[in-house]
Scaffold this active site. Structure first.
Site, PDB file in Angstrom:
ATOM      1  CG  ASP A 137       0.095  -2.784   6.131  1.00 17.54           C
ATOM      2  OD1 ASP A 137      -0.887  -2.985   6.864  1.00 17.54           O
ATOM      3  OD2 ASP A 137       0.020  -2.158   5.063  1.00 17.54           O
ATOM      4  CE  LYS A 140      -8.397  -0.372   5.637  1.00 12.33           C
ATOM      5  NZ  LYS A 140      -7.394  -0.275   4.595  1.00 12.33           N
ATOM      6  CD  GLN A 182      -7.038  -4.819   3.770  1.00 13.86           C
ATOM      7  OE1 GLN A 182      -8.012  -5.563   3.886  1.00 13.86           O
ATOM      8  NE2 GLN A 182      -7.160  -3.511   3.606  1.00 13.86           N
ATOM      9  CB  CYS A 224      -3.762   3.173  -1.684  1.00 12.21           C
ATOM     10  SG  CYS A 224      -4.978   4.465  -1.401  1.00 12.21           S
ATOM     11  CG  HIS A 253      -1.929   0.990   1.360  1.00 12.21           C
ATOM     12  ND1 HIS A 253      -1.673   2.299   1.722  1.00 12.21           N
ATOM     13  CD2 HIS A 253      -3.271   0.908   1.160  1.00 12.21           C
ATOM     14  CE1 HIS A 253      -2.819   2.973   1.733  1.00 12.21           C
ATOM     15  NE2 HIS A 253      -3.803   2.158   1.398  1.00 12.21           N
TER      16      HIS A 253
END
Length: 394
Positions: free
Chosen positions: A187, A213, A190, A351, A109
């Site tokens: 990260d 999220k 997700q 993104c 991202h």
């Protein structure tokens, strides 16, 4: 089955398939945020009156719950932030700043690309990018080659691609990273909502998480930090609630986690985040993964039947999102027509422009599911997609 727990679905006829952008919130999350603002709205870690004590207690309870949720050894290793973007920028601007080489993946991202550019790093000049194979899987051979040529580096990798749903093998990435005396930041925007995470088993150094999220409020995230790095990580911001003692000669900071949480936090959001985690614990992430795997498989089989569809990866080692294009049609046009049919997906570059450029496309149509979605949602989407294709061909 689970939609009844989410107020959004009682108030909207939209088929919501944009969960990678943000998830809907269960009623207990909404109720808790309202409860804070209506019954004990006070600041934390400051005053000693009843409302303030309750706010502080519930704020810290979220830290304890998240610790258990990811199997972190201690609560002090959980730092609250505004979200994954702030967590990534925090580490990029402090701990990782002095490393000669930063290594990222091809599926990042923008939040894990632009912070490095802000330091003046560009490709092969302080920034290296691991190749993605033709099916978008991580190229471990290239990764190890980069580490061999650049030991003592800082590695920053997404756990799950927001654009394509590809799952990176973080445990293997961590093993190779540490083999070459490097550090790993993940990260997890997700991943936290889709499957069980054990940061000790993964052996990550930093793990950046998102509330919104993960069925919690927006504007809240958290960063897990390995214990031996707590004293090595410089303070990112200073101010209220971070200070042990101050004079005009010097400032003495509190211990972790508080020295990293300057100013008034998103108290309602953090407290609401706990309710989201409690809800997931009640369902269990094993059940979530099972339901989503079935939905993703069904979605993939239905998409493959669509004429002139272009798929970029299969369901192996992927979760949550499915990205595709229709030959000779614009993804944004399809997204607009689906919206007119009350079907919410995302169309564009998500993104993640670098991987789109590598694939020589402007963007994709992304369908991202959550456990509360159903096969009926997918059927409605497929019907709408076919209708949009026919309209654009006319």
């Amino acid at each position: 089955m689970y939609k009844k727990d989410f107020p959004f679905f009682k108030n909207s006829s939209v088929v919501y398939l944009d969960n990678a952008a943000t998830t809907q919130k269960p009623k207990e999350v909404v109720d808790k945020v309202v409860d804070y603002y209506t019954n004990f709205c006070s600041n934390t870690h400051r005053s000693n009156h009843g409302g303030a004590n309750k706010a502080t207690k519930e704020f810290e309870a979220t830290r304890d719950t998240l610790k258990d949720f990811i199997n972190a050894p201690q609560s002090k290793q959980i730092i609250f932030t505004k979200g994954v973007t702030e967590s990534l920028n925090m580490i990029a601007s402090t701990f990782a700043k002095e490393f000669k080489t930063i290594i990222i993946s091809s599926l990042e991202h923008h939040s894990n690309i632009t912070p490095w550019h802000m330091q003046g790093r560009t490709l092969h000049k302080g920034l290296e990018v691991v190749n993605a194979k033709d099916n978008l899987e991580f190229d471990f051979e290239h990764f190890e080659e980069l580490l061999k040529n650049n030991p003592n580096s800082f590695v920053s990798i997404t756990h799950v691609s927001n654009a394509f749903g590809v799952i990176h093998d973080i445990k293997k990435i961590a093993q190779l990273t540490h083999k070459y005396n490097s550090y790993l930041l993940v990260d997890a925007a997700q991943s936290l909502a889709h499957f069980e995470v054990d940061v000790q088993d993964l052996d990550v150094d930093f793990y950046a998480m998102s509330s919104h999220k993960t069925f919690g409020p927006t504007g809240v995230g958290a960063l897990y930090i390995k214990e031996n790095l707590l004293e090595k990580l410089p303070v990112y911001q200073t101010g209220g609630a971070t200070i042990n003692d101050v004079s005009f000669e010097r400032s003495i900071m509190l211990d972790a986690p508080y020295k990293y949480e300057a100013g008034t936090q998103n108290i309602a959001g953090v407290i609401g985040f706990k309710k989201a985690l409690d809800y997931l614990n009640k369902i269990t992430l094993k059940e979530v993964y099972k339901l989503e795997h079935e939905l993703c498989t069904y979605l993939y089989t239905q998409l493959k039947k669509v004429e002139n569809i272009i798929l970029y990866n299969d369901t192996k080692n992927s979760t949550g999102s499915r990205s595709f294009n229709i030959k000779n049609l614009n993804s944004e046009d399809i997204g607009i027509l689906l919206d007119k049919m009350h079907i919410a997906v995302r169309a564009g570059h998500h993104c993640a422009q670098p991987i789109m450029k590598k694939l020589n496309i402007d963007g994709t149509i992304r369908v991202s599911i959550a456990f509360y979605n159903t096969k009926e949602d997918i059927d409605i989407f497929i019907k709408g997609l076919k209708k949009a294709i026919l309209m654009l061909k006319d």
